[in-house]
Design an enzyme around this catalytic site. Structure first.
Site, mmCIF file in Angstrom:
data_model
loop_
_atom_site.group_PDB
_atom_site.id
_atom_site.type_symbol
_atom_site.label_atom_id
_atom_site.label_comp_id
_atom_site.label_asym_id
_atom_site.label_seq_id
_atom_site.Cartn_x
_atom_site.Cartn_y
_atom_site.Cartn_z
ATOM 1 N N SER A 142 0.966 -1.091 0.014
ATOM 2 C CA SER A 142 0.052 0.100 0.028
ATOM 3 C C SER A 142 0.813 1.260 0.242
ATOM 4 C CB SER A 142 -0.743 -0.009 1.386
ATOM 5 O OG SER A 142 -1.461 1.222 1.501
ATOM 6 N N TYR A 155 -3.020 -0.748 10.348
ATOM 7 C CA TYR A 155 -3.120 -1.068 9.051
ATOM 8 C C TYR A 155 -1.658 -0.460 8.360
ATOM 9 C CZ TYR A 155 -4.371 -0.934 4.063
ATOM 10 O OH TYR A 155 -4.421 -1.151 2.625
#
Length: 251
Positions: A142, A155
């Protein structure tokens, strides 16, 4: 470079978390490039619906966070059906909360889903790839591998670890003929990002913050995945490929 380098005909690709979103889109793209696709998820009905939509694909139901279940499923598939040549570790989740209030049980769930799953499935599939001395592992990282935003610190921690686990895989397995890399998507219009897509203030901020000036569309991840899954990337190892409209390179 010959265009045939990007041909995946005769190769089998397992994509985790592929009943929707990025995983489904990547499965569709790999199939279009000639790969035999194996969809994975925990929900058999959702997986069946996704398989019906794509057509001509196989399914493998298991929970990526369950090490024993993953090992059993992968070993049985390899024995009964054939080799997994390409693995795309895509399964992931998000939970938003201020770090000081973040529920510990959700921290563990995010950790298990986003990071432990890559260890579980990567190890199970690599055991077979190592014996064949070839294989492609693509982990979905990501922009949060390099950046951070409020309310998603766990996250961010997992995606940073995905980048480093990818480097570790490459360091240990490249000499055995495997290429292990990661794709780091920017902000894409997916079910995982639905809350942000529907937030007009955030979308306006994102469009100003991203040099490309917009959200990413799922099919824009396909080319990167095909590249890393194909012979075109035969000497690419331990790389994190950002597909983010330039957001990680600009202030």
């Amino acid at each position: 470079m010959s265009i045939s380098f990007f041909d995946l005909t005769g190769r089998r690709a397992l994509i985790t978390g592929s009943s929707q979103g990025i995983g489904f889109s990547l499965a569709k793209g790999l199939q279009a490039a000639g790969a035999e696709v194996v969809l994975n998820g925990r929900d058999a009905s959702k997986l069946s619906a996704a398989a019906e939509e794509l057509g001509g694909v196989e399914t493998l139901v298991f929970d990526v966070t369950d090490h024993a279940a993953v090992r059993t499923a992968v070993d049985r598939f390899e024995e009964d059906t054939g080799p997994i040549d390409i693995l795309v570790n895509n399964a992931g989740m998000q939970h938003r909360a201020p770090l000081e209030d973040f529920p510990p049980e959700m921290f563990q769930k995010v950790l298990q889903t986003n990071l432990t799953s890559i260890f579980n499935v990567g190890q199970a599939v690599a055991r077979h790839m190592l014996g064949r001395r070839q294989g492609k592992i693509i982990n979905i990282a990501s922009v949060q591998t390099a950046l951070a935003r409020p309310n998603i610190s766990p996250y961010t921690a997992t995606k940073g670890a995905v980048g480093n686990l990818t480097k570790g895989m490459a360091t240990e397995w490249a000499r055995h003929g495997l290429q292990c890399n990661a794709i780091a998507p920017g902000y894409f219009d997916t079910p995982l990002n639905a809350a942000l897509v529907n937030d007009a203030e955030f979308s306006t901020w994102l469009e100003k913050r991203t040099p490309a000036g917009r959200w990413g569309q799922l099919d824009e991840l396909t080319g990167a995945c095909i590249f890393l899954a194909s012979g075109a990337s035969s000497f690419v190892n331990g790389h994190v490929l950002y597909v983010d409209g330039g957001i990680t390179v600009s202030l």
